[in-house]
Enzyme design. Structure first.
Site, PDB file in Angstrom:
ATOM      1  CG  LEU A   1       6.315   0.481   0.526  1.00 51.18           C
ATOM      2  CD1 LEU A   1       7.199  -0.189  -0.534  1.00 51.18           C
ATOM      3  CD2 LEU A   1       5.517   1.609  -0.096  1.00 51.18           C
ATOM      4  CB  ALA A   2       1.356  -2.014   4.723  1.00 51.43           C
TER       5      ALA A   2
ATOM      6  CG  ASP B   1      -0.760  -0.029   8.124  1.00 55.69           C
ATOM      7  OD1 ASP B   1      -1.610   0.858   8.334  1.00 55.69           O
ATOM      8  OD2 ASP B   1       0.457   0.216   7.963  1.00 55.69           O
TER       9      ASP B   1
ATOM     10  N   GLY C   1       4.692  -6.409   5.782  1.00 47.94           N
ATOM     11  CA  GLY C   1       4.395  -7.402   6.810  1.00 47.94           C
ATOM     12  C   GLY C   1       2.910  -7.490   7.111  1.00 47.94           C
ATOM     13  CB  SER C   2       0.301  -4.871   7.532  1.00 52.00           C
ATOM     14  OG  SER C   2       0.863  -4.267   8.672  1.00 52.00           O
ATOM     15  CB  SER C   3       0.291  -6.787   2.562  1.00 51.81           C
ATOM     16  OG  SER C   3      -0.562  -7.140   1.497  1.00 51.81           O
TER      17      SER C   3
ATOM     18  N   PRO D   1       9.870  -4.372  -0.278  1.00 44.34           N
ATOM     19  CG  PRO D   1      11.006  -2.485  -1.058  1.00 44.34           C
ATOM     20  CD  PRO D   1       9.712  -3.227  -1.203  1.00 44.34           C
ATOM     21  CB  VAL D   2      12.015  -5.973   5.023  1.00 47.79           C
ATOM     22  CG1 VAL D   2      11.797  -6.071   6.523  1.00 47.79           C
ATOM     23  CG2 VAL D   2      11.771  -7.322   4.352  1.00 47.79           C
TER      24      VAL D   2
ATOM     25  CE  LYS E   1       0.852   1.551   4.325  1.00 51.35           C
ATOM     26  NZ  LYS E   1       1.525   2.827   4.612  1.00 51.35           N
TER      27      LYS E   1
ATOM     28  CB  ALA F   1       9.756  -0.323   2.619  1.00 57.90           C
TER      29      ALA F   1
END
Length: 289
Positions: free
Chosen positions: A99-100, A136, A102-104, A94-95, A10, A97
Site C-alpha cells: 500500500l506504499a 512509489d 513507507g513511500s507515502s 499496515p507495514v 495507494k 502491505a
C-alpha cells in the site's frame, strides 16, 4: 514550529510489468489511486543537527532504513540544511502491505520539510527528489490518480475514479517484493488491460473499472502465499464488486459501490484477518497549501 502532513495509502487498479531493464529494475505500467487510509506525519524543528524518527509501531525502523529518514537526509544534503528535525510517524497503514505506506511517509516528509525549511520547491521538484528515494515516492508526493511508468517514477495524472468504498484485508504475513519479482515469469502471466482501465476511469464507468482490475504480480504472490488467494475468494463471496491484490501484496482489496454492502464484507473478513479496513476511495491530488 510544527508541521502536520497526511500520508495516504495507494492501491493499484492496474499493475503490469513489461520487461527487466539493463539497470536491474523492471519496467512497469500502473494505474494507482489514493485511498482514505493514511499515516500522520508530524515534523518539529530540532536545535541539534540530526534526524530523529519517533514511532510507536515496532515494525517502523528509526534509522536510515526508514524512507522518511532518507527523505530528510536527502533534503539536508541537497540544500545544505544545518537544522535537525523530529519526524513523528503515527501509523494506520499496515507495514509491508503493498500500500506504499513507507513511500507515502517519505513523500509527506518531503512536502512537510519543504514548508518547515522554507525551501520553496514545487510538487514536481519534490517528486523528482522522491524518485531518488523509492519507486512509489514520486506518485505519493502528488497523490491523486495517475498512470506510472518507468520504474514507477514517471507520473501522468488522470481523472479521479467515481467514488466508491474500498475494503482492505492484510493477512498476517510479510511479502518480499524482491522475491515476488524474482519469481515472476512474464511468459506465464495475464497482462492487464491498462488502456481499458484508463478509458473506464475517463468515462466514470464503475462497472468498467471493476472489469479491468488486474495485477500481473498477483498470481506470483498467491503461489508463494496461498492465504492471499483464500482472502480474495472470501472477499468475493461476501459481496465485493471486484477484488484485487495491491502491489506485490499481501493486502487484498475489494471495491464496493453501495454502502449497504460494506458491513457484510468487512465483518466477514474479520474472521480471516486482524487487519481489515473500510475506507473511501480518495483520488484527490495533494497541494502545497
Amino acid at each position: 514550529m510544527r508541521i502536520l502532513e497526511k500520508a495516504p495509502a495507494k492501491i493499484n487498479l492496474s499493475l503490469d510489468v513489461l520487461h527487466k531493464r539493463p539497470d536491474g529494475y523492471h519496467e512497469v505500467k500502473m494505474v494507482m489511486t489514493t485511498i482514505d487510509l493514511a499515516d500522520r506525519i508530524e515534523l518539529r524543528s530540532l536545535n541539534d543537527d540530526k534526524i530523529r524518527i519517533v514511532s510507536h509501531n515496532r515494525f517502523v525502523p528509526d534509522d536510515q532504513r526508514n524512507l522518511a529518514y532518507k527523505a530528510a537526509q536527502l533534503l539536508k544534503s541537497r540544500f545544505h540544511i544545518k537544522q535537525g528535525v523530529d519526524i513523528m510517524i503515527s501509523k494506520s497503514i499496515p507495514v509491508a502491505a503493498g500500500l506504499a505506506g513507507g513511500s507515502s511517509d517519505a513523500a509527506a516528509t518531503l512536502r512537510g520539510l519543504n514548508k518547515l525549511w522554507n525551501l520553496g520547491l514545487t510538487l514536481k521538484e519534490l517528486a523528482s527528489l522522491g524518485a531518488e528515494i523509492g519507486s512509489d515516492v514520486s506518485f505519493c508526493v502528488y497523490g491523486g490518480t495517475a498512470i506510472a511508468t518507468g520504474r514507477g517514477e514517471i507520473i501522468k495524472h488522470i481523472e479521479t475514479p467515481p467514488h466508491c468504498w474500498v475494503v482492505l484485508a492484510k493477512p498476517d504475513i510479510g511479502v518480499s517484493t524482491a522475491d515476488v519479482y524474482q519469481n515472476l515469469n512474464l511468459d506465464e502471466v495475464n497482462h492487464p488491460d491498462i488502456d481499458g482501465m484508463v478509458k473506464a476511469i475517463q468515462e466514470q464507468n464503475y462497472n468498467g473499472i471493476c472489469q479491468k482490475l488486474g495485477n500481473v504480480l498477483e498470481s506470483v504472490t498467491m503461489k508463494m502465499h496461498p492465504e492471499v488467494a483464500v482472502i480474495k475468494e472470501q472477499m468475493k463471496r461476501f459481496g465485493a464488486d471486484a477484488v484485487l491484490m495491491s502491489g506485490s501484496g499481501p493486502t487484498v482489496y475489494g471495491l464496493i459501490q453501495y454502502e449497504s454492502r460494506i458491513h457484510r464484507v468487512y465483518n466477514g473478513l474479520r474472521g480471516f484477518c486482524d487487519q481489515v479496513f473500510a475506507v473511501r476511495l480518495l483520488g484527490e491530488r495533494n497541494t502545497l497549501d
